[in-house]
Design a protein around this motif. Structure first.
Motif, PDB file in Angstrom:
ATOM      1  N   GLY A   1      15.984  23.382  -6.109  1.00  0.00           N
ATOM      2  CA  GLY A   1      17.106  23.935  -6.835  1.00  0.00           C
ATOM      3  C   GLY A   1      17.379  25.375  -6.520  1.00  0.00           C
ATOM      4  O   GLY A   1      18.045  26.061  -7.279  1.00  0.00           O
ATOM      5  N   VAL A   2      16.856  25.924  -5.434  1.00  0.00           N
ATOM      6  CA  VAL A   2      17.147  27.299  -5.073  1.00  0.00           C
ATOM      7  C   VAL A   2      18.497  27.342  -4.397  1.00  0.00           C
ATOM      8  O   VAL A   2      18.726  26.644  -3.419  1.00  0.00           O
ATOM      9  CB  VAL A   2      16.063  27.857  -4.131  1.00  0.00           C
ATOM     10  N   HIS A   3      19.410  28.150  -4.925  1.00  0.00           N
ATOM     11  CA  HIS A   3      20.753  28.232  -4.389  1.00  0.00           C
ATOM     12  C   HIS A   3      20.970  29.563  -3.708  1.00  0.00           C
ATOM     13  O   HIS A   3      20.405  30.567  -4.095  1.00  0.00           O
ATOM     14  CB  HIS A   3      21.786  28.064  -5.511  1.00  0.00           C
ATOM     15  N   LYS A   4      21.831  29.570  -2.731  1.00  0.00           N
ATOM     16  CA  LYS A   4      22.117  30.805  -2.028  1.00  0.00           C
ATOM     17  C   LYS A   4      23.534  30.750  -1.476  1.00  0.00           C
ATOM     18  O   LYS A   4      24.106  29.696  -1.283  1.00  0.00           O
ATOM     19  CB  LYS A   4      21.151  31.027  -0.863  1.00  0.00           C
ATOM     20  N   ASN A   5      24.058  31.894  -1.229  1.00  0.00           N
ATOM     21  CA  ASN A   5      25.275  31.993  -0.446  1.00  0.00           C
ATOM     22  C   ASN A   5      24.821  32.259   0.973  1.00  0.00           C
ATOM     23  O   ASN A   5      24.418  33.358   1.314  1.00  0.00           O
ATOM     24  CB  ASN A   5      26.142  33.148  -0.971  1.00  0.00           C
ATOM     25  N   ASP A   6      24.824  31.225   1.822  1.00  0.00           N
ATOM     26  CA  ASP A   6      24.188  31.372   3.124  1.00  0.00           C
ATOM     27  C   ASP A   6      24.996  32.241   4.064  1.00  0.00           C
ATOM     28  O   ASP A   6      24.490  32.642   5.110  1.00  0.00           O
ATOM     29  CB  ASP A   6      23.921  29.995   3.757  1.00  0.00           C
ATOM     30  N   GLU A   7      26.223  32.569   3.709  1.00  0.00           N
ATOM     31  CA  GLU A   7      26.990  33.450   4.566  1.00  0.00           C
ATOM     32  C   GLU A   7      26.656  34.908   4.267  1.00  0.00           C
ATOM     33  O   GLU A   7      26.623  35.754   5.150  1.00  0.00           O
ATOM     34  CB  GLU A   7      28.484  33.189   4.368  1.00  0.00           C
ATOM     35  N   LEU A   8      26.388  35.189   2.989  1.00  0.00           N
ATOM     36  CA  LEU A   8      26.151  36.576   2.612  1.00  0.00           C
ATOM     37  C   LEU A   8      24.672  36.912   2.526  1.00  0.00           C
ATOM     38  O   LEU A   8      24.277  38.046   2.737  1.00  0.00           O
ATOM     39  CB  LEU A   8      26.800  36.854   1.242  1.00  0.00           C
TER      40      LEU A   8
ATOM     41  N   TRP B   1      22.788  41.888 -15.211  1.00  0.00           N
ATOM     42  CA  TRP B   1      24.021  41.128 -15.047  1.00  0.00           C
ATOM     43  C   TRP B   1      24.715  41.493 -13.736  1.00  0.00           C
ATOM     44  O   TRP B   1      25.256  40.621 -13.051  1.00  0.00           O
ATOM     45  CB  TRP B   1      24.933  41.383 -16.237  1.00  0.00           C
ATOM     46  N   LEU B   2      24.678  42.755 -13.365  1.00  0.00           N
ATOM     47  CA  LEU B   2      25.362  43.198 -12.148  1.00  0.00           C
ATOM     48  C   LEU B   2      24.774  42.556 -10.889  1.00  0.00           C
ATOM     49  O   LEU B   2      25.477  42.387  -9.891  1.00  0.00           O
ATOM     50  CB  LEU B   2      25.301  44.723 -12.029  1.00  0.00           C
ATOM     51  N   GLY B   3      23.507  42.193 -10.931  1.00  0.00           N
ATOM     52  CA  GLY B   3      22.882  41.597  -9.753  1.00  0.00           C
ATOM     53  C   GLY B   3      23.013  40.090  -9.674  1.00  0.00           C
ATOM     54  O   GLY B   3      22.451  39.460  -8.766  1.00  0.00           O
ATOM     55  N   ARG B   4      23.801  39.478 -10.561  1.00  0.00           N
ATOM     56  CA  ARG B   4      23.821  38.021 -10.689  1.00  0.00           C
ATOM     57  C   ARG B   4      24.249  37.293  -9.426  1.00  0.00           C
ATOM     58  O   ARG B   4      23.797  36.183  -9.162  1.00  0.00           O
ATOM     59  CB  ARG B   4      24.729  37.616 -11.861  1.00  0.00           C
ATOM     60  N   LYS B   5      25.145  37.908  -8.607  1.00  0.00           N
ATOM     61  CA  LYS B   5      25.640  37.227  -7.411  1.00  0.00           C
ATOM     62  C   LYS B   5      24.683  37.350  -6.224  1.00  0.00           C
ATOM     63  O   LYS B   5      24.902  36.732  -5.197  1.00  0.00           O
ATOM     64  CB  LYS B   5      27.008  37.790  -7.026  1.00  0.00           C
ATOM     65  N   LYS B   6      23.632  38.145  -6.384  1.00  0.00           N
ATOM     66  CA  LYS B   6      22.674  38.325  -5.296  1.00  0.00           C
ATOM     67  C   LYS B   6      21.387  37.525  -5.503  1.00  0.00           C
ATOM     68  O   LYS B   6      20.581  37.405  -4.584  1.00  0.00           O
ATOM     69  CB  LYS B   6      22.319  39.816  -5.163  1.00  0.00           C
ATOM     70  N   TYR B   7      21.177  36.999  -6.709  1.00  0.00           N
ATOM     71  CA  TYR B   7      19.897  36.371  -7.020  1.00  0.00           C
ATOM     72  C   TYR B   7      19.750  34.987  -6.393  1.00  0.00           C
ATOM     73  O   TYR B   7      20.721  34.241  -6.252  1.00  0.00           O
ATOM     74  CB  TYR B   7      19.714  36.220  -8.532  1.00  0.00           C
ATOM     75  N   VAL B   8      18.514  34.645  -6.074  1.00  0.00           N
ATOM     76  CA  VAL B   8      18.133  33.248  -5.864  1.00  0.00           C
ATOM     77  C   VAL B   8      17.907  32.670  -7.257  1.00  0.00           C
ATOM     78  O   VAL B   8      17.081  33.164  -8.013  1.00  0.00           O
ATOM     79  CB  VAL B   8      16.840  33.144  -5.038  1.00  0.00           C
ATOM     80  N   ILE B   9      18.666  31.655  -7.605  1.00  0.00           N
ATOM     81  CA  ILE B   9      18.611  31.060  -8.943  1.00  0.00           C
ATOM     82  C   ILE B   9      17.986  29.668  -8.849  1.00  0.00           C
ATOM     83  O   ILE B   9      18.468  28.812  -8.112  1.00  0.00           O
ATOM     84  CB  ILE B   9      20.014  30.944  -9.572  1.00  0.00           C
ATOM     85  N   THR B  10      16.918  29.437  -9.578  1.00  0.00           N
ATOM     86  CA  THR B  10      16.280  28.118  -9.596  1.00  0.00           C
ATOM     87  C   THR B  10      16.784  27.316 -10.787  1.00  0.00           C
ATOM     88  O   THR B  10      16.931  27.837 -11.890  1.00  0.00           O
ATOM     89  CB  THR B  10      14.747  28.240  -9.683  1.00  0.00           C
ATOM     90  N   LYS B  11      17.045  26.048 -10.554  1.00  0.00           N
ATOM     91  CA  LYS B  11      17.528  25.166 -11.614  1.00  0.00           C
ATOM     92  C   LYS B  11      16.402  24.799 -12.575  1.00  0.00           C
ATOM     93  O   LYS B  11      15.237  24.775 -12.188  1.00  0.00           O
ATOM     94  CB  LYS B  11      18.086  23.877 -11.006  1.00  0.00           C
ATOM     95  N   PRO B  12      16.734  24.492 -13.840  1.00  0.00           N
ATOM     96  CA  PRO B  12      15.718  23.941 -14.757  1.00  0.00           C
ATOM     97  C   PRO B  12      15.182  22.627 -14.191  1.00  0.00           C
ATOM     98  O   PRO B  12      15.945  21.808 -13.671  1.00  0.00           O
ATOM     99  CB  PRO B  12      16.496  23.719 -16.058  1.00  0.00           C
TER     100      PRO B  12
END
Length: 583
Positions: free
Chosen positions: A16-23, A267-278
């Motif tokens: 569940g690790v998501h990323k923006n692979d372009e950025l 909150w400002l860093g939200r678009k840069k994080y690796v976010i893991t799903k529950p």
């Protein structure tokens, strides 16, 4: 997390690790930058190992932890005086509630216990429903409510009308709940921001090649994470000065405002994080697996159908929870991999069993050693400012350890593995408590109050508080070895699906230290403080020996596992893309 393109990467092992692979290609290990190549088996055995650069997202999480710890230590720094002493008593230390040392130490121990019990709740909520990012935000709101309660009940009118004591108790409960939800998730989240798993070789500017090792990178991440914690801990300097020269309400208002900054930064860093799903309720699922394994093991033993491994050893009781070993014919909703992960988590958590005694030593710094400095001449500074020597030392020591001491040992072929580092930390903590006992004995031999200094309206004895400094330095060194390594170990050894819960179990050992501290409450005051520090020192020394005897083989096993893992990764044949140095 909002991104233009989100995918689940192979490198995150479909967790569940998501990323923006372009950025953000640094969120995946499936790439090389310019000047890098994949490591060979020969590289693994011959090259000098170093840590990698840290991703930008990790710095956002570290900065968030700095702000949260600024708030936490800013409000707890004045607690001992706030509860122990009376309000505006001429010639006395600052205070508000006039509850005495027993009440101050007891409430302090309760607060510490509560703060390190609630991470289990935070981990369950993150794993089951919200994920780490949203859980941190929700519990931050609870944290701010607690800060506001504490600040408002510390106003002069509230103190004079008896609102300070119920206010501090309610605030402790609320803040403890908030910090628990944050602590169990922020430390694994910071390490998750580094997503490169395979070992690779980097060419330095001087033309030399070095092996970039994920294990060392994670170690460095937690060193700097802990460094940020202690930089935030210096807030107690400001709040104790405000307490002494202005009042308690501005001392609590300052960290309250800082926590608002904390939430904004996160909150400002939200678009840069690796976010893991529950991933679901790990705790409930683990309970079912353990129950199923025990039941099947007992049935197999009763029917003389125990299974052997290929080397002739018996299969462990937990492995009987695997579908392949089931003897009762029932269906299960887990696979063999989950059982293996749970087994790894349980084995890793054993190393935490001796930590409550270490936290018992550490807790003396914020209560009994504060009262100890109140029995000595502190000059023009408040007595509770002395505890800030500890974070000051850690701020200096962590870069030295990360850049000089640990690399120096590695160059000499004497890498300090986790159990060795923890053992050293435990031993130094025992020495710190022994030193505190010696100092307390010296205080009791000095006039004019001898063993009653600091009681009631009594002043201090004729001895400088500067003699406490070596004790705080020893505590700081012990933290670098034991506390930082514990955080690192809890993250590295926990399976991907269980990192929050294993981290919360490590934090829970701090609550165990608070429970032990309650047992010492009867001697946590004059004239028994020498016995208090001496017994704590002896207990820590005994558990240091026990810890090393029980777990010394873990270092060798971890070194072998790390070598095997790196070798397996380096032998992968997949072609990997190269991306530019800038991202």
């Amino acid at each position: 997390m909002s991104t233009d393109k989100q995918i689940s990467t192979e490198s995150s092992m479909d967790l569940g690790v998501h990323k923006n692979d372009e950025l953000h290609p640094e969120h995946s290990d499936d790439y090389l930058r310019e000047g890098e190549r994949w490591a060979t088996e020969h590289d693994l055995s011959t090259m000098r190992r170093v840590g990698d650069r840290l991703p930008v997202a990790a710095f956002f999480v570290v900065l968030t932890e700095f702000c949260e710890r600024f708030t936490y230590y800013g409000i707890t720094g004045p607690f001992q005086n706030y509860i122990q002493n009376g309000y505006k008593v001429p010639g006395s230390r600052p205070g508000a509630i006039n509850g005495g040392q027993h009440l101050a130490t007891g409430l302090g121990n309760f607060f510490q216990f509560w703060c390190y019990l609630t991470p289990i709740l935070g981990a369950i909520i993150a794993d089951q429903w919200l994920g780490k990012f949203k859980t941190i935000l929700v519990f931050s709101v609870i944290y701010i409510i607690g800060d506001l309660i504490l600040t408002l009940t510390a106003l002069p009118s509230s103190i004079r009308h008896g609102g300070a004591l119920p206010g501090v108790v309610i605030a402790m409960i609320t803040i403890g709940l908030g910090t628990g939800g944050i602590k169990s998730n922020v430390s694994p989240m910071v390490a998750e921001q580094y997503g490169r798993y395979r070992p690779f070789v980097r060419t330095l500017k001087n033309g030399k090649e070095v092996l970039v090792d994920r294990e060392l990178t994670v170690q460095s991440i937690f060193n700097w994470f802990y460094w940020a914690i202690n930089v935030g801990g210096l807030s107690a300097i400001a709040t104790t000065e405000l307490e002494a020269h202005v009042d308690f309400w501005p001392a609590y208002l300052l960290p309250t405002l800082m926590f608002v900054v904390c939430v904004i930064v996160f909150w400002l860093g939200r678009k840069k994080y690796v976010i893991t799903k529950p991933t679901g309720s790990i705790v409930l699922k683990a309970y079912r697996v353990i129950s199923h394994g025990l039941r099947n093991f007992r049935m197999a033993k009763k029917e003389n159908r125990l299974v052997l491994n290929e080397d002739g050893t018996k299969v462990t009781w937990l492995e009987y929870a695997k579908p392949a070993y089931s003897v009762d014919g029932g269906s299960v909703d887990w696979d063999n991999k989950f059982v293996d992960e749970l087994s790894t988590a349980i084995r890793s958590c054993k190393i935490f069993l001796c930590y409550p005694v270490f936290w018992l030593c550490y807790g003396q710094m914020s209560n009994n050693m504060v009262s100890q400095s109140g029995q000595m001449n502190t000059g023009s500074v408040p007595n509770d400012i002395m505890q800030n020597i500890d974070p000051l030392c850690i701020i200096i020591l962590i870069p030295i350890f990360d850049w000089v001491i640990y690399p120096g040992f590695r160059r000499c072929g004497l890498e300090l593995r986790p159990v060795t580092r923890i053992t050293i930390g435990f031993l130094i903590a025992a020495l710190a408590m022994a030193y505190a006992a010696i100092i307390q004995h010296i205080i009791y031999t000095k006039p004019p109050y001898y063993d009653a200094a600091g009681d009631g309206n009594n002043g201090f004895n004729d001895i400088s508080a500067g003699i406490q400094v070596p004790g705080y330095i020893l505590i700081a060194i012990s933290e670098v070895f034991a506390s930082v390594t514990g955080l690192e170990y809890a993250y590295k050894r926990a399976p991907e699906s269980m990192k929050s819960i294993v981290m919360s179990l490590f934090l829970f050992t701090n609550a165990g230290g608070s429970i032990l501290a309650f047992c010492f409450n009867s001697i946590a005051a004059n004239p028994h403080l020498v016995e208090n520090f001496a017994i704590v020192s002896g207990l820590m020394g005994a558990f240091t020996i026990l810890f090393f005897v029980c777990f010394r083989h873990y270092d060798k096993r971890e070194a072998q596992e790390a070598e095997d893992r790196m070798l397996k990764d380096s032998n992968e044949k997949n072609d990997k893309p190269i991306v530019s140095e800038e991202y």
